[in-house]
Each structure stands twice: as C-alpha cells, then as structure tokens.
Write a protein that holds these residues in place. Structure first.
Motif, short mmCIF file in Angstrom:
data_model
loop_
_atom_site.label_atom_id
_atom_site.label_comp_id
_atom_site.label_asym_id
_atom_site.label_seq_id
_atom_site.Cartn_x
_atom_site.Cartn_y
_atom_site.Cartn_z
N ARG A 99 12.72 -1.24 -5.86
CA ARG A 99 11.72 -0.56 -6.70
C ARG A 99 11.32 -1.40 -7.92
O ARG A 99 11.36 -0.93 -9.05
CB ARG A 99 12.23 0.79 -7.16
CG ARG A 99 12.63 1.75 -6.07
CD ARG A 99 13.32 2.93 -6.70
NE ARG A 99 13.66 3.98 -5.76
CZ ARG A 99 14.34 5.08 -6.10
NH1 ARG A 99 14.75 5.23 -7.35
NH2 ARG A 99 14.63 5.99 -5.21
N VAL A 100 10.95 -2.62 -7.67
CA VAL A 100 10.52 -3.52 -8.74
C VAL A 100 9.03 -3.80 -8.56
O VAL A 100 8.60 -4.23 -7.50
CB VAL A 100 11.31 -4.84 -8.71
CG1 VAL A 100 10.80 -5.80 -9.78
CG2 VAL A 100 12.80 -4.57 -8.90
N PRO A 101 8.22 -3.57 -9.60
CA PRO A 101 6.77 -3.80 -9.46
C PRO A 101 6.42 -5.28 -9.47
O PRO A 101 6.85 -6.03 -10.34
CB PRO A 101 6.20 -3.08 -10.69
CG PRO A 101 7.30 -3.13 -11.71
CD PRO A 101 8.58 -3.05 -10.94
N LEU A 102 5.64 -5.70 -8.49
CA LEU A 102 5.10 -7.06 -8.41
C LEU A 102 3.65 -6.96 -7.97
O LEU A 102 3.28 -6.06 -7.22
CB LEU A 102 5.85 -7.91 -7.39
CG LEU A 102 7.24 -8.45 -7.72
CD1 LEU A 102 7.77 -9.23 -6.52
CD2 LEU A 102 7.23 -9.32 -8.95
N MET A 103 2.83 -7.91 -8.43
CA MET A 103 1.45 -8.02 -7.93
C MET A 103 1.30 -9.38 -7.30
O MET A 103 1.32 -10.42 -7.99
CB MET A 103 0.44 -7.82 -9.06
CG MET A 103 0.39 -6.39 -9.55
SD MET A 103 -1.11 -6.01 -10.47
CE MET A 103 -2.33 -6.06 -9.15
N VAL A 104 1.18 -9.40 -5.98
CA VAL A 104 1.10 -10.64 -5.22
C VAL A 104 -0.37 -10.94 -4.92
O VAL A 104 -1.05 -10.15 -4.25
CB VAL A 104 1.90 -10.54 -3.91
CG1 VAL A 104 1.82 -11.85 -3.14
CG2 VAL A 104 3.35 -10.16 -4.20
N ARG A 161 -0.90 1.22 -8.37
CA ARG A 161 -0.11 1.34 -7.14
C ARG A 161 1.24 0.61 -7.24
O ARG A 161 2.16 0.93 -6.49
CB ARG A 161 -0.90 0.80 -5.95
CG ARG A 161 -2.14 1.59 -5.57
CD ARG A 161 -1.80 2.95 -4.99
NE ARG A 161 -2.98 3.60 -4.48
CZ ARG A 161 -3.37 3.58 -3.20
NH1 ARG A 161 -2.65 2.93 -2.30
NH2 ARG A 161 -4.47 4.19 -2.81
N SER A 162 1.34 -0.36 -8.13
CA SER A 162 2.64 -1.03 -8.31
C SER A 162 3.62 -0.13 -9.05
O SER A 162 4.82 -0.42 -9.08
CB SER A 162 2.47 -2.36 -9.06
OG SER A 162 2.18 -2.15 -10.43
N HIS A 163 3.12 0.95 -9.65
CA HIS A 163 3.97 1.92 -10.35
C HIS A 163 4.15 3.22 -9.59
O HIS A 163 5.21 3.84 -9.67
CB HIS A 163 3.38 2.27 -11.72
CG HIS A 163 3.44 1.18 -12.74
ND1 HIS A 163 2.44 0.25 -12.88
CD2 HIS A 163 4.38 0.86 -13.66
CE1 HIS A 163 2.76 -0.58 -13.87
NE2 HIS A 163 3.93 -0.24 -14.35
N PHE A 164 3.13 3.66 -8.88
CA PHE A 164 3.11 4.99 -8.27
C PHE A 164 2.91 4.91 -6.76
O PHE A 164 2.18 4.05 -6.28
CB PHE A 164 1.95 5.83 -8.85
CG PHE A 164 2.04 6.10 -10.32
CD1 PHE A 164 2.99 6.97 -10.83
CD2 PHE A 164 1.18 5.48 -11.20
CE1 PHE A 164 3.06 7.22 -12.18
CE2 PHE A 164 1.25 5.72 -12.55
CZ PHE A 164 2.20 6.59 -13.05
N PRO A 165 3.44 5.85 -5.99
CA PRO A 165 4.36 6.91 -6.46
C PRO A 165 5.77 6.40 -6.73
O PRO A 165 6.57 7.08 -7.34
CB PRO A 165 4.34 7.90 -5.31
CG PRO A 165 4.08 7.06 -4.10
CD PRO A 165 3.15 5.98 -4.56
N ILE A 166 6.05 5.17 -6.23
CA ILE A 166 7.35 4.53 -6.45
C ILE A 166 7.07 3.10 -6.87
O ILE A 166 6.21 2.43 -6.26
CB ILE A 166 8.20 4.55 -5.16
CG1 ILE A 166 8.44 5.99 -4.69
CG2 ILE A 166 9.53 3.84 -5.36
CD1 ILE A 166 9.08 6.08 -3.33
N PRO A 167 7.72 2.55 -7.87
CA PRO A 167 7.49 1.15 -8.24
C PRO A 167 7.77 0.22 -7.06
O PRO A 167 8.69 0.44 -6.26
CB PRO A 167 8.50 0.92 -9.37
CG PRO A 167 8.74 2.27 -9.95
CD PRO A 167 8.67 3.22 -8.79
N GLY A 168 6.96 -0.82 -6.95
CA GLY A 168 7.12 -1.77 -5.85
C GLY A 168 6.01 -2.79 -5.85
O GLY A 168 5.14 -2.81 -6.72
N PRO A 169 5.99 -3.68 -4.85
CA PRO A 169 4.98 -4.74 -4.80
C PRO A 169 3.67 -4.26 -4.22
O PRO A 169 3.63 -3.34 -3.39
CB PRO A 169 5.64 -5.78 -3.89
CG PRO A 169 6.51 -4.97 -2.97
CD PRO A 169 7.00 -3.80 -3.79
#
Length: 610
Positions: A99-104, A161-169
């Motif tokens: 659950r780590v936000p990344l923007m690729v 979307r990197s934060h919601f609904p769950i943090p992620g890439p």
C-alpha cells in the motif's frame, strides 16, 4: 509559473509536471533514455521537485518505493520505452501489496511506430496488469488548451487513484512523437501569451483525504467489555505499521489497551516497542511464549491492528484456538491468511480510540477517554496531535490477571542474561544490540528472511523512538539495498539490517550513492548463504541443500565496497559493533560486516528459543 513553450512536447510535459507539483509531488526518480526526454527535462527544471537520476530501472523503482514509504506521498518514476518499464515490475508489486503510492510514467513510441519492428518498442499497454490501482494511456501531445486541460485532469485523476480507495501504484503510459529534445516549434510558442496559467491551474491542489469513521453502534464495545459478572479477557495484536505520526499511533493503542485492560502483543515492525513508555501493557516476547501456549489462557476475543505479525507461533496459536477477531484497518482488504472468525472494522486505531465511551462518574470521576486530533492517514500533517492522557480502566475484573506480563518480563530477563553472555557472533544479537544502542529516532530498514524474524524475537522495548521500515507486502529479498537508500535519502542517518543474500541481490543500489542526501549504515549479517533455510526440514537433505537452497556466494564484500567507494568495517567482536552503532555519520554509506555461522546459529535457536 514553470511552463515550457519551446515546443509541443515540452509544453505538454511541463503541464503534467506542474500539475503534479501542485498536487504535492516533491520527489521524482528518473531513468535514462531518449523517448522520455520531455518528461526528464520538465522534472529536471522544476524548482519544487527533486529529480534523482538512477541508471538501473530496477534499483530506481525500489529507491522510489523507499522514498514514498518515508514521505507517505507518491513519488514519480520515469523511464523510456521498451523493456525499461518491465524492470519496474518487482517494485510495483511490492508497492501494491504494501500500500505505497507510486506514479509510474513510462514513455512510449506513438501508435504508428508500434508492432512494426521499430527499435526499443514493446507492448506497454497495461504492462503491470492488476498490480496497479489505475492505468491509462495518455493522448499524443497537442498544443491545444482543451487537450492540455485533459492532460491536467488525467494527472489529477492519477494522483487521486494512487491514494484511493487504497494507496498503491498507478501507471500512465506516455507516447511522444519527435522532436523529443526542446527544439523550438512555433505551434507551442503561440500559446505563451494566450494561456492564462493562473486560472488554468487554479483548481489543482492536494486532495482531501477523509479518515473512515464508524458509527457508535458499529463498534462492539459491549462485546469487548462484557460485564462485571462476566468480563471479557482479550488481547490486542499490533501488527506491522508505518504511521505518519508514530507517537499518536502508539498513544491510541495505549488508550484502547488501558480502557479494556488487555495486553498488547507488539510486533517489532510497528513503532510500539520504540515508544514503550506510552504503554505498560506491551508484550514483546510473544513469539517465544507462544511456542509453549499451554501456559497461557485462551482469550475470549482478539483485536488485530493491521496485518498479522511475522511470528509463525502466533499464527499457529490463533489458528488453533480460533478466537473471534476484529481487524482494525481503514482499507477494505483481507488481512486474515488464517481464514478465521473475523469481523472487519474499517477505521484507524486513532479514530477507534477517539470513540472510546466516556466513563461514568462511578468508574473514573471526570476523566475523559476521548482521543483528540485523530490524524488523516493519507495526508501528512505539519504537527503531530497531542497525546491524550490514558483513560480510566474498566471496573476491576474478577478474572485473574493475564499471565502475559509476568511471563513476558521473565522471558525478557532471561533473554538479556543469555545474550549478554553470548560472546560468539550469533546473528540475532545484532538486532538485540541495535535496539539498545542506536541513536534515538534512527530510521532502520529491516530486510526480509532472517533479519525480520530476529527483530521480532530480539528487539527490546525502548523509549528511543526508532522508526522501523520494511517491505512485507510480497516479503521478497529483491530491492533491499535500493529501498533502504530511498528511506535514508533526506534523513540525517539511517540503518539497514540485512542478510548477505538480500544484500548481494541488489548491489546495484550503490549506483544511487552519489545522489544520496544523508547517511546509511548497512549491517550485513554474512553467514555464507540463506540462514533461514537452516530452520526448514530441507536442511536435513544434503545434497542438494547447500548448493540449491543455502546458495553461498563467493563475493568479497570489502572489495565490493571499494569498487563503489563505500566505507567498510569488518566487525571483530560485539564491543566494536556497539561502538560503531552508538554514533552514526551524517553522510555517505558505511558497511559493517558481521560474520556468523548459520549452522551454529540454527542450533542456538533450537536450544534457547524452543
């Protein structure tokens, strides 16, 4: 304003990066390549964004992951077209699972140059499959205000979307036509005087992130409390956690523990053990205690905070006794690998503590158990909330006191006596000493396999406010050094505790050394192979155990350090080790090699931990 009107591509990329900066982006990791030139130029010239160049895409992605763990905000990751983006895959998976936000942002050739033997071109559509929160291919750049507005809103959507609904890439595939460098082009330059930049970006700001709140009737206080005649005996399990404000997080758990009168089984991958002064009910030796569970009562119910700890004995105990469990976590994901009788409470521990009922006058006079200033888990705050006073406990219970605290203290005393007199280089003693001698508030990244288990078994309760970091999403050893470098970047001094195989698996992480701001001390437990396999039944089968499972490597660590300009120390005894970790440098990278015998260590564990 930072828009670049030299040509269509520079304008397009600068709108994208300015949008991200206004959303809160501070850090980007950039890999080399031609097709990504517009994005690289825009990032490199933006005054509010630190753009870090890293040669190896795989290392770069894990470095970005480490930065995002530290920042609690998305980090942008940029690469060129072709197989470059495929090297991001392991880190993208870990970001998803932890659950780590990344923007690729993967640069790509335009559609007319795909599937026609054009160089450095592969199918990049949905390259990361279901491991990203969101995917889109951005349109071909155009110097039109309506298309620039589309681009702006696409980046806003990606950030959200990197934060919601769950943090992620999230993954944005970004095609560019020539010219890729910032060569002059009239079409874009004509917009310089007509685009109202202030108005164009006026609605772009960091999104508001709400803490999930439960209605009072959704929290089973009565179930947890029972009554004076029939009180409930339970335990709280504090699993791995990397909260933005660790002191407030630990204080919230203390409030809940005090109110219910339940002990807290405190995973070492949460801040709980490092803020021990906040909670007198911490149980840190549960992994050893639960190897002989017959000495402990069966709890009536369990509150689980986040994922389960690493401990195998804890999981076996829960699977055997099958107590009702309430999992407190703000995100709707399944955190129960045991498939037990579980209820989910979609909230944070801070919000749950805030909802603790007011005590009656008979119970606690005028004392309030409210937990003020519960923090937003997805958005950093400038100041941490003020920790509340511990609440008044429930009325005295007719049940006998929990045996956990006494057994825990007895085991801690025994462990201290045993490890104090253990002079040989037992690898678990490194974790035990680090927990006592590192400077206060040191961030420490803990590698998978044996280090994470040693930390769970031997990390002592302390008031030194250490910050543990980890990658327990997919539990792999890949990217260990690079992730630790990302965690260390921007900190004064940090530490990595790792085994030799995890370290060797990612030595390209040293390529980031010239750009590191701060210091990293690497503690390598070198036991000539995979020590964790010595604990498994396969260790009895030789061959093929040593060659195919332990897999010892012949790399000389001191020589490797010289190649990268890393300071190297071979630890000769525990006194030298303590001296090395009591004070940490402010810059550069230093490696401490601790030589151990994995077969001797495995025997020590069997003798002292079972």
């Amino acid at each position: 304003m930072n828009l670049d009107y030299r040509n269509t591509n520079t304008l397009w990329a600068s709108v994208a990066i300015e949008t991200l900066a206004r959303l809160g982006l501070t850090t980007a990791v950039v890999c080399p390549g031609s097709r990504s030139t517009p994005l690289t130029v825009a990032l490199a010239q933006h005054p509010q964004i630190e753009a870090i160049p890293i040669l190896d895409e795989r290392s770069a992605a894990f470095f970005a992951l480490g930065c995002a763990k530290r920042l609690h905000q998305p980090v942008v990751l940029v690469c060129t077209s072709g197989t470059a983006g495929a090297n991001f895959y392991p880190a993208v998976i870990e970001a998803r699972e932890s659950r780590v936000p990344l923007m690729v942002l993967t640069a790509d050739r335009p559609p007319e140059l795909r599937d026609c033997a054009s160089g450095q071109t592969i199918d990049q559509q949905k390259l990361f499959g279901s491991f990203v929160n969101w995917y889109t291919e951005v349109a071909i750049p155009e110097a039109r205000v309506d298309q620039l507005a589309y681009l702006r809103q696409t980046l806003v959507q990606g950030w959200v979307r990197s934060h919601f609904p769950i943090p992620g890439p999230v993954h944005l595939n970004c095609p560019f036509r020539d010219p890729l460098p910032p060569l002059p082009e009239p079409a874009a330059q004509t917009l310089a005087g007509s685009l109202d930049e202030v108005r164009f970006f006026s609605a772009v700001s960091p999104p508001a992130i709400a803490v999930p709140q439960l209605a009072p009737d959704q929290i089973p206080w009565q179930t947890w409390q029972g009554s004076v005649d029939s009180p409930v005996q339970g335990v709280i399990i504090g699993g791995p956690a990397n909260p933005i404000h660790p002191e407030a997080y630990c204080q919230a758990i203390s409030c809940l523990s005090t109110y219910l009168g339940w002990p807290v089984l405190a995973e070492a991958l949460s801040p709980l053990r490092n803020y021990a002064y906040l909670n007198p009910n911490l149980i840190t030796t549960y992994d050893s205690l639960l190897r002989n569970p017959e000495q402990l009562p069966v709890p009536d119910c369990v509150i689980q905070l986040g994922p389960l700890p690493t401990s195998k004995s804890l999981r076996q105990w829960l699977a055997t006794i099958q107590p009702p469990r309430w999992i407190v976590d703000p995100y709707p994901t399944n955190l129960d690998p045991l498939h037990g009788p579980v209820n989910q409470l979609l909230t944070t521990i801070e919000s749950l503590a805030q909802a603790i009922p007011e005590p009656s006058l008979e119970q606690a006079g005028e004392t309030s158990t409210q937990f003020p200033n519960a923090q937003n888990p997805g958005q950093p705050q400038e100041t941490a909330p003020s920790p509340p006073s511990p609440p008044s406990p429930l009325p005295p219970s007719p049940l006998p006191p929990s045996p956990f605290p006494l057994l825990n203290q007895t085991h801690l005393t025994h462990l201290t006596q045993t490890l104090t007199t253990t002079a040989h280089p037992f690898e678990g003693k490194a974790a035990w000493l680090l927990s006592q001698y590192l400077p206060p508030e040191t961030p420490i990244f803990i590698a998978n396999s044996m280090p994470v288990r040693d930390v769970e078994s031997f990390w002592q309760p302390t008031d030194r406010r250490y910050r543990p970091y980890f990658s327990r999403g997919a539990n792999g050893i890949d990217g260990t050094l690079s992730t630790a470098m990302g965690v260390a970047h921007g900190n004064r001094s940090s530490v990595l505790l790792t085994g030799d195989l995890a370290f060797f698996h990612d030595t390209n992480g040293f390529l980031t050394l010239p750009h590191l701001r701060g210091h990293l001390t690497i503690v390598v437990i070198n036991n000539q192979g995979g020590g964790i396999f010595e604990m498994l039944p396969i260790a009895q089968f030789e061959p093929p155990f040593e060659t195919y499972f332990a897999m010892p490597q012949s790399v000389n660590i001191e020589t490797l350090c010289k190649a990268y300009g890393v300071s190297y120390v071979r630890i000769q005894d525990w006194g030298q080790f303590m001296d090395c970790v009591k004070a940490l440098p402010d810059s550069g990278v230093r490696l401490l090699e601790v030589g151990c015998d994995r077969k001797q260590d495995a025997q020590w564990r069997k003798t002292h931990l079972t």
